[in-house]
Design an enzyme around this catalytic site. Structure first.
Site, short mmCIF file in Angstrom:
data_model
loop_
_atom_site.label_atom_id
_atom_site.label_comp_id
_atom_site.label_asym_id
_atom_site.label_seq_id
_atom_site.Cartn_x
_atom_site.Cartn_y
_atom_site.Cartn_z
N GLU A 45 0.83 -1.20 0.00
CA GLU A 45 0.00 0.00 0.00
C GLU A 45 0.87 1.26 0.00
OE1 GLU A 45 -3.84 1.72 2.55
OE2 GLU A 45 -2.60 0.10 3.35
N LYS A 114 -9.27 2.99 -2.90
CA LYS A 114 -9.61 2.27 -1.67
C LYS A 114 -11.02 2.65 -1.21
CE LYS A 114 -7.54 1.16 2.85
NZ LYS A 114 -6.39 1.41 3.74
N CYS A 175 -5.70 -3.39 2.20
CA CYS A 175 -5.51 -3.45 3.64
C CYS A 175 -6.81 -3.53 4.45
CB CYS A 175 -4.66 -2.27 4.09
SG CYS A 175 -3.89 -2.53 5.73
N SER A 359 19.99 0.38 34.84
CA SER A 359 19.78 0.50 36.28
C SER A 359 19.99 -0.79 37.05
CB SER A 359 18.35 0.98 36.54
OG SER A 359 17.42 -0.05 36.20
N GLY A 360 19.98 -1.92 36.38
CA GLY A 360 20.01 -3.19 37.08
C GLY A 360 18.63 -3.77 37.31
N ILE A 362 14.56 -4.76 35.60
CA ILE A 362 14.06 -5.51 34.45
C ILE A 362 13.88 -4.64 33.21
CG2 ILE A 362 11.87 -6.47 33.59
CD1 ILE A 362 11.80 -8.35 35.82
N ASP A 363 13.37 -3.41 33.38
CA ASP A 363 13.02 -2.60 32.21
C ASP A 363 14.25 -2.21 31.39
OD1 ASP A 363 10.32 -2.73 32.80
OD2 ASP A 363 10.38 -0.97 34.08
N SER A 364 15.25 -1.62 32.03
CA SER A 364 16.45 -1.25 31.27
C SER A 364 17.20 -2.49 30.81
CB SER A 364 17.36 -0.36 32.11
OG SER A 364 17.83 -1.02 33.27
#
Length: 716
Positions: A45, A114, A175, A359-360, A362-364
């Site tokens: 598209e 479309k 689409c 940071s140590g 989970i996220d980073s």
């Protein structure tokens, strides 16, 4: 043996307004399709412009340059001998339409507009185009003068028609039309269309591919026929990753499937079809009776044939056989989609690499592992001989070394493009988080710095005290809640300033020739964004946030999966640790705070509440009613408390989302304010709202009813 024909569809790595590059990739896909014997090629598209041009679709230049690219394609005789569908925007009678241009041998046959536009979630097509919304209607389109000279006529048909070749009939969808209840392929099938070509620009979100495949499979199975699906792939300038997944189905069976996540600029898939299998599949009398009363399409006729001549038997051409579907588990989707997106962003931005405040937690950690996943995908592409990826690697990472340097491992590449910085404080940061950050950096190969920001934080605190005569304290040391929060936030915001200074100067420190800074990656997950559990303008403020659309639950599952798949045993220590911001003084060298305790909700509960708010479209009272059943192991008053607490925190934190770092979109309950979740950011207090009053009344009724039941049973 019936009539065999080879058909092609593709994944294309298009980019907004990259007219030259987009055209070159379109041409490459056509040449590849022809080389494989294809007589019809379906493209993605708006492939000439790139899908995510957004308000550039309101500019006349965009339409002019689209026609200029199409003119170049029309004049290229190496692209003749194959029927082409090419996606482009078209202006007709001062209205803008999203079209597929159908070409054969340098001549336009039709502009198919479309019918139904995507206009929810991430999509704003109604802002830029209008739907044709007249199924089966065709009128005349006056061609631009440059095209008239090539076409030899002044007008061609525009609208909703089908293409009739010498041996079959082709219908076109775009689409969103696949996802509508009454998709065009239903009426087209009853009109005798045997091949459906869907030109798509469909983004990736977790677990979405299953829905897309089921719709295509059902369309092909219910109606009979060949269904070609083309899509864009990669990052094209916005927050979306387009996951390709080109497909070819016949009568409900999958014959060919492209990759969902790839660093290839062009990927073409083909299948050889015996069109007689479609005709024999459509045998039901009820279908024939329905065809007599359906919409009649105008047929644009061409003597061109897609298939082989009836008496020209070639034993080397064999019909494609059904194959099993290839699906990725959600954890793999996260690794591949974010990894491919990050590489696309890095190579197109011209930056020298990434920087993550590590940071140590989970996220980073998850953000860093996604960059490592990116490096793994790059190494796979190098092993496959991808010349574009090789050139990009040498330009971005090889600049440190003599000519022709190439990484040998993902860690080798990671050491050049990923920079991690642990920014702790002596009194608040634990030795455990510091060690986890260091160990992760070692295992993935990032260039790592371990530092403390005590001097900077102390300078802010002393400046404030000197100016006001007031010395703020943490609550644990006798201060108020406001003092405590201010002291936490000054640490977070100091990290943002530090991150950007390091991002700008680390390439210089490492003696990278030619300058160029690093891009900062944020690491606030979708649940924390939803709840506002982050500091405005802290280290969550970055250039791109690859996990801003991923829930904490999915992130944990991703890391558990990566522990084995990426052979990173260090990730177990992150998974076993209690999530904490480490912004308050330690207690016996251990964190004195927990994210879930601070929030008053678990991450699992946040995900449920977020989905009810966005996906189920429920307000506070509707959420409470739903959760009375889903959380029936909890007392109604406790359910009410959690619902009210969530909506209050969400409402008062909405202002944070107006300046949130752009996040890769992956979860459909994302609170991202910029384009996806359009809601106010200034609310009156929810605790005095009518919806909260309704919740309180419902709790009282339920408790009264329960007490009456207990009393009755006691008396009995």
């Amino acid at each position: 043996m019936g009539r065999l024909m080879t058909l092609a569809t593709c994944n294309l790595q298009q980019h907004a307004l990259d007219f030259i590059g987009n055209r070159e990739r379109i041409i490459k896909s056509i040449i590849t399709a022809k080389a494989r014997g294809a007589t019809f090629r379906c493209g993605s598209e708006l492939e000439i412009t790139g899908y995510s041009c957004l308000d550039h679709f309101l500019e006349s230049d965009t339409y002019l340059h689209s026609w200029e690219q199409l003119a170049i394609i029309m004049q290229d005789e190496s692209l003749h001998g194959i029927l082409l569908s090419i996606g482009m925007p078209v202006m007709h009678r001062n209205n803008r339409f999203n079209c597929q241009a159908i070409l054969l041998n340098g001549k336009l046959l039709l502009l198919r507009a479309k019918l139904w536009l995507a206009n929810d979630g991430n999509y704003r097509e109604m802002r830029h185009f209008i739907p044709w919304s007249r199924p089966g209607h065709v009128e005349e389109y006056y061609l631009p003068q440059m095209i008239q000279k090539l076409q030899g006529t002044t007008k061609i048909p525009i609208g909703d028609a089908v293409i009739s070749t010498g041996d079959t009939c082709i219908g076109l969808e775009t689409c969103e039309e696949l996802f509508t209840p009454d998709s065009p392929h239903n009426a087209m099938s009853l009109n005798g269309v045997e091949i459906f070509a869907n030109s798509s620009g469909s983004h990736h979100s977790l677990r979405k591919l299953q829905k897309r495949i089921s719709l295509i499979q059902e369309a092909s199975r219910k109606n009979g026929g060949v269904y070609l699906y083309a899509n864009q792939q990669g990052a094209d300038g916005d927050r979306l990753y387009f996951d390709g997944s080109a497909l070819i189905f016949n009568n409900g069976d999958i014959l060919a499937q492209g990759s969902s996540f790839s660093l290839n600029d062009v990927e073409v898939i083909t299948a050889t079809i015996d069109i007689e299998t479609v005709r024999s599949y459509r045998f039901a009398p009820a279908r024939g009776l329905q065809s007599l009363s359906t919409l009649v399409y105008q047929r644009i006729e061409t003597p061109f044939c897609l298939g082989s001549v009836d008496d020209d038997f070639n034993p080397d051409i064999i019909p494609s056989k059904p194959q099993p579907l290839r699906m990725h588990v959600p954890e793999e989707e996260i690794a591949l989609s974010a990894g491919c997106y990050l590489w696309d962003y890095l190579r197109k931005s011209g930056a020298a690499g990434w920087l993550i405040p590590l940071s140590g937690g989970i996220d980073s950690c998850a953000t860093a592992v996604l960059v490592f996943s990116m490096c793994r995908e790059v190494m796979k592409a190098l092993d496959q001989g991808n010349e574009q990826v090789k050139a990009d690697v040498q330009r971005i990472a090889g600049i440190y070394e003599p000519e022709n340097w190439m990484p040998q491992t993902a860690q080798d590449l990671c050491s050049r493009v990923l920079h991690t910085v642990y920014m702790g404080t002596l009194k608040n940061s634990s030795s455990e988080t510091r060690a986890r950050a260091k160990n992760l950096s070692t295992d993935i190969g990032s260039y790592h710095i371990d530092m403390n920001i005590d001097l900077m934080v102390s300078a802010f605190e002393q400046t404030f005290t000197k100016s006001t005569g007031f010395e703020p304290k943490f609550e644990s040391l006798g201060g108020s809640a406001s003092e405590d929060l201010a002291l936490q936030n000054v640490q977070s915001r100091s990290r943002m300033v530090t991150a950007y200074m390091f991002a700008q100067l680390l390439p210089t420190v490492r003696k990278r020739p030619g300058g160029g800074g690093l891009l900062v990656l944020g690491s606030a997950n979708v649940d924390e964004c939803l709840f506002g559990y982050l500091t405005k303008y802290d280290c969550s403020s970055a250039d791109i946030n690859p996990i801003g659309g991923i829930s904490k639950t999915d992130l944990r599952n991703f890391l558990a999966w990566s522990e084995n798949e990426f052979k990173l045993p260090v990730l177990r220590s992150f998974l076993d640790a209690t999530p904490t911001a480490e912004l308050r003084p330690l207690s016996d060298d251990h964190p004195a705070q927990s994210d879930e305790v601070d929030m008053g909700l678990t991450y699992v509960e946040l995900s449920v509440l977020g989905k009810l708010r966005k996906e189920a479209k429920l307000g506070p009272f509707g959420t409470f009613q739903r959760l009375l059943h889903e959380w029936n192991d909890q007392e109604p008053r406790e359910v009410a408390r959690k619902v009210k607490h969530f909506y209050h925190k969400w409402a008062v934190s909405r202002h944070k989302m107006t300046v949130a770092t752009p996040a890769l979109h992956l979860e459909d309950y994302s609170p991202e304010d910029h384009r996806f979740d359009l809601r106010p950011f200034l609310y009156l207090p929810f605790y005095s709202s009518w919806s909260y009053k309704k919740i309180d009344e419902a709790v009282e009724r339920l408790e009264k009813r329960r007490q009456e039941k207990v009393d009755k049973e006691t008396k009995g």
